[in-house]
Structures are given as C-alpha cells and as structure tokens.
Design an enzyme around this catalytic site. Structure first.
Site, mmCIF file in Angstrom:
data_model
loop_
_atom_site.group_PDB
_atom_site.id
_atom_site.type_symbol
_atom_site.label_atom_id
_atom_site.label_comp_id
_atom_site.label_asym_id
_atom_site.label_seq_id
_atom_site.Cartn_x
_atom_site.Cartn_y
_atom_site.Cartn_z
ATOM 1 N N ASP A 23 0.850 -1.196 0.000
ATOM 2 C CA ASP A 23 0.000 0.000 0.000
ATOM 3 C C ASP A 23 0.881 1.238 0.000
ATOM 4 O OD1 ASP A 23 -1.904 1.978 0.459
ATOM 5 O OD2 ASP A 23 -2.041 1.542 2.608
ATOM 6 N N ASP A 27 -3.988 3.973 2.863
ATOM 7 C CA ASP A 27 -5.419 3.751 3.056
ATOM 8 C C ASP A 27 -5.742 2.312 3.457
ATOM 9 O OD1 ASP A 27 -5.020 2.366 0.687
ATOM 10 O OD2 ASP A 27 -6.549 3.453 -0.463
ATOM 11 N N ASP A 31 -1.989 -1.245 -3.786
ATOM 12 C CA ASP A 31 -2.257 -0.519 -5.023
ATOM 13 C C ASP A 31 -1.111 -0.712 -6.008
ATOM 14 O OD1 ASP A 31 -0.259 1.296 -4.010
ATOM 15 O OD2 ASP A 31 -1.851 2.280 -2.860
ATOM 16 N N ASP A 213 -10.062 -15.611 -16.508
ATOM 17 C CA ASP A 213 -10.833 -16.080 -15.359
ATOM 18 C C ASP A 213 -11.972 -16.993 -15.815
ATOM 19 O OD1 ASP A 213 -11.500 -15.855 -12.469
ATOM 20 O OD2 ASP A 213 -13.317 -14.887 -13.230
ATOM 21 N N GLU A 272 -7.851 -20.251 -16.411
ATOM 22 C CA GLU A 272 -8.308 -20.925 -15.197
ATOM 23 C C GLU A 272 -9.356 -21.945 -15.631
ATOM 24 O OE1 GLU A 272 -10.538 -19.960 -10.949
ATOM 25 O OE2 GLU A 272 -11.049 -18.850 -12.758
#
Length: 529
Positions: A23, A27, A31, A213, A272
């Site tokens: 991070d 926050d 990211d 995915d 996947e």
C-alpha cells in the site's frame, strides 16, 4: 511439446493479489504504486513475470472479479498511468506482466447491466445477459435449479417499478457466482466484440499475457436445462454433466482470444480451467488454436502423500502432452487455503509446503507462485466481522471463504501494518506475521524466502533443469524420486515418517537439513545432480 522457445514455456510467474501486496498511500489497501515500489524484491526473488489480480473498477463485492469497466483501472488501486509506469518499470527489471481478464460475467453496476435492469423483457439490453421469466403460476420460482458456486440459487429476480411508482416482480437473471456478478450471454455478438476490444486494449498497452478467469465458463448448456445432479452442488461426474460449465461452444471463445493474441508477438493467455469432466476435456483448452497454457488442478488438489503426488504429476504431464502444450504447476492462489496450513498442523504444514515447493519447481513446464507463499505464510483465521468474501454470506456463514489467504503481506517491522501500510490493513494481520516478515527472512539463510531464492536461481541457471518429461525411480514407502528426462536433475521427496537414504548424486538444495547420517528426513525434499 510445442515450446518454440517461447518465454512462458518454462517461466516462473508470481501472482500479485494487488489489494494485499503493498500500500503506497496509507489507506490500508494495496495498489499499483505499491507493486511498482516492490519490483526490486521480485527481481531479487528471481521470478520471470508477475500476474496482477484484477485491477479494473469494481464495487468490491468479489474484489475485482465483479468488473464495471474492463478497460480501466480502479481508482482505489491507481490510474492507467500508474499501470503504464508499472509495466515499463517491470520490463526494465526483466519482468513480464500478466493481467486478469474476466469474460464470464460483469458487475451488476456495469453500464450494460444497469441498462438491462431499466429495459423491458426481450430488449437488446437484456439480450447481453441471461434473463428469463420464472417458473410457477406467477413466475415465483427460478427458471431452473442451477446453484451458484458461492452458494444458493444461481438466479436473482428483479423488481420493476411502474410509472405510477408501484413495484412488481420482474424477470430473473443468471449469476453462477454472486448476485452482483451477472453472467454474460455469449450467444450475443456484442459480447464477443467487447471482449476483442478488451484484449486489444491491454495488448496495446504492453502487457505480456492475459490470465482468463473462469475459462471453462461463458457457454451454457443449450436451453439452460435443469441440473440433474441437484439438489445441492455436487462434484462433476462422467454420468451427470454440469450444464453450467465446460460446454463445447466455449472453445470458440478461446479461438477468438488466440486469434487476437496471434497478432501480438510474444503474448500469451493462460486459462483458469476448473470444472471439466476429464483430462481429455481439459486438453481441449490448450489446442494449437486456443489457450497457450491452462492451470491443471491435480497437483494443487493432491493430498500430501507420495502416491497421490506422483499420480497428479503423471496426470498433468499426460494431459498437457496430449495437446503438445507445456504443463502448468501451482500449489496455491487467492482462492485456496495456503499450503503452510493446508498440508498439516503445527510445524508439519510449513515443512511440507517447503518440500512441495521444491517438487513443483523441479517439474518441466511453467510454475505459478502465489505471493506470500515464499514467506511461508499460513492461512489466517479471521473473526466473522472481518470477513469480506461473498462466500461467507452466501453460504449462510457455513463457509468461511477465502479471505484467510488474502491477508496482506508482512514486509518489515511491527503491526498492525508490518510495512504493508502505514494505515489499518483492509484485512487484519495476525501477530504471527511479525516472525515472517520479508526483511527478516532476507537476512536468514535458512528462511523460506531464502529457500525460494536459491531454488529459483538454480532453476534459472543450472544446466540440469531441462527435459519435457520425468522418469520415476524406485523409492521407499511414503517417498518418491524422479529425474527430468534428458538431464541429470533428480528430485526426491520424503513424505513418510522416517529418514531415508538419498538417491545418488550431488546435493544441490534441500528444503530442510539432512540428518547427521546424510539421510533425507521426513517432510523434506532434495534436488540432486
């Protein structure tokens, strides 16, 4: 096998679950700038590529796998400029970049679905999804008996509002996952065109690969018939076919993906591939005109048992070999209990996870690592109030969900953030993480991180690591040993309960110290040449 010298055939790919990696702004959520700041660590670790879990805008119901815009970046994670910078810097570090693409469904906040909700039955807007009237006298029952993977019915009924403000029941829509993830209708040409646009968008930005995915999804059984395996979700069998997944038309989608990627040199797609009936069906996803690679679940799902591990390796190599594709090996990802917990309680789990890491990394093909496994992180038991995985709610609090494997990485220092964040982590980090930080492990030659670094360096630089198949040696009960064909690399695993002699050869690496007599202890693997 058809390797053709492509980079992905023997690569080690490191999965970054972006929310939990690093991070940059305090926050509590990881990211892209955080990932960019840690590229030196990945180069030091010795991986060849990083795979970013979804970075697209998302309400966060399923943390990025409910996408509102497949060609943008979630402001919580950064901007497209941040991603461009990450790709540029990764390439400068010698790392390739993969991104997630989610073609089976969108978020219910996607502009298409919002338009569908406000449109009438039979409209073009609803034709992009699976809308159906309900069964029963008043349409009060779902259109069929399909169940969601996350638990509960796979259908949700809309409520329409008339001009006078009164509400009335509307059609049902299909969601094989959470209600906030409506399934797209792949019989609609607009859906095809949008995926092609997404693929080109990311390739044009310089990504090196795409992870697809739910690659066994998209196509549904014609007419959406009842699932004869019900009531309740049960494993797939040859006798009763799952009408929700692995339907033949899905291969047309993968041919589209391959046709686009063939216009971009050195780009690849890995799928996947989950709910398939057998290995022959699995191999269909990696035919020459479909995906370059696909995850096979055999080794990932195998019990910690020498016979089970050997059978899983043979299955995977045979399945990949039947299609002429490289095998893909993984022990972990963001949906699974971490190996250090899955393989046993107490000290057994971490020791076995270290041993199995050497087994997986010794095998021919490409290996995928999940971030944090190189630190030996355990799965975390979270309090009920901290759990965010939709599986927890949709299962009626009977399934704790996958959050235990998604707790942020401990980089250095003390809690609550352990160097991951200066704020409060989005999932609480346990005190046990204080003994597993990356900074401390880098200084410890016996740490799990040091083991991974040494293993990846040998895999990359030692001449013994070549050959497309394995040759099995005789081994004591509870153990296995194999050699990479055409090479001198031997890998031995002692999954038994007593020390055993090593095969002949010079020891390159062991997952734990040998005994004073030079034997391989229980729950230990060794590489020899």
């Amino acid at each position: 096998m058809r390797h053709d010298g492509q980079w992905w055939a023997e690569a080690v790919v490191y999965q970054v679950y972006v929310r939990s990696f690093a991070d940059s702004d305090g926050d509590g959520v990881g990211d892209l700038a955080g990932v960019r700041s840690r590229l030196g660590y990945l180069e030091l670790l010795g991986v060849d590529a990083l795979w970013l879990s979804p970075v697209n805008p998302s309400p966060g119901l399923d943390h990025g796998y409910d996408v509102t815009d497949p060609r943008e970046v979630d402001p919580l994670l950064g901007t497209l400029d941040d991603l461009d910078g990450l790709i540029t810097d990764a390439h400068a570090h010698g790392l390739r970049v993969l991104v997630d693409v989610v073609p089976n469904h969108t978020s219910d906040q996607h502009e298409w679905f919002r338009a569908a909700v406000s449109s009438a039955p039979g409209s073009p807007e609803r034709a992009r999804y699976h809308f159906r009237p309900g069964r029963g006298d008043r349409g009060e029952q779902p259109p069929n008996n399909w169940q969601s993977v996350f638990g509960g019915p796979a259908w949700t009924r809309l409520t329409a509002t008339d001009e006078d403000g009164t509400s009335r029941p509307d059609e049902w829509y299909l969601h094989l996952f959470a209600p906030g993830q409506p399934d797209l209708n792949w019989e609609n040409p607009e859906v095809w065109a949008d995926l092609e646009k997404t693929l080109r968008f990311w390739c044009d930005r310089g990504v090196d690969g795409l992870r697809i995915d739910v690659a066994h999804g998209m196509a549904k059984a014609a007419g959406l018939p009842d699932d004869r395996r019900q009531p309740g979700w049960t494993p797939v069998s040859d006798e009763l076919v799952d009408p929700r997944f692995d339907q033949d038309p899905v291969h047309d989608v993968h041919r589209l993906i391959r046709a686009v990627l063939d216009h971009y040199p050195d780009r690849m797609a890995v799928g996947e591939v989950g709910t398939v009936r057998d290995d022959a069906r699995w191999a269909g996803y990696v035919r020459r005109d479909e995906l370059h690679l696909a995850f096979h679940s055999a080794l990932r799902d195998a019990a910690y048992d020498a016979v089970a591990v050997r059978e899983a390796i043979d299955r995977t190599l045979a399945a990949a070999g039947s299609a002429g594709a490289p095998a893909v090996w993984t022990l972990s990802n963001h949906d699974l209990v971490r190996p250090a917990t899955r393989y046993g309680e107490g000290a057994d789990g971490p020791a076995r996870a270290r041993a199995m890491a050497l087994v997986a990394l010794a095998l021919p093909g490409t290996a995928y690592l999940y971030h944090g496994d190189e630190l030996g992180l355990p799965d975390v038991e979270l309090p009920a109030e901290a759990r965010q995985d939709p599986t927890w709610e949709l299962s009626g609090h009977t399934d704790p969900g996958r959050d235990g494997a998604r707790v942020p990485l401990p980089w250095e220092g003390e809690g609550p953030g352990y160097g991951f964040t200066t704020g409060t982590p989005w999932l609480p980090m346990p005190e046990a993480y204080g003994a597993l930080t990356a900074a401390d492990q880098l200084e410890d030659p016996n740490s799990t991180l040091s083991l991974y670094r040494h293993a990846l360096d040998l895999r990359r630089s030692h001449p013994a690591f070549h050959g497309d198949q394995v040759e099995w040696f005789g081994a004591p009960a509870g153990c296995l040993a194999f050699r990479r064909t055409g090479s001198t690399l031997v890998c031995a695993l002692n999954a038994g309960d007593r020390p055993v002699p090593l095969p002949p050869g010079d020891v390159l690496l062991t997952s734990a110290p040998l005994t004073d007599c030079g034997e391989l202890p229980p729950d230990t693997a060794a590489w020899l040449a």
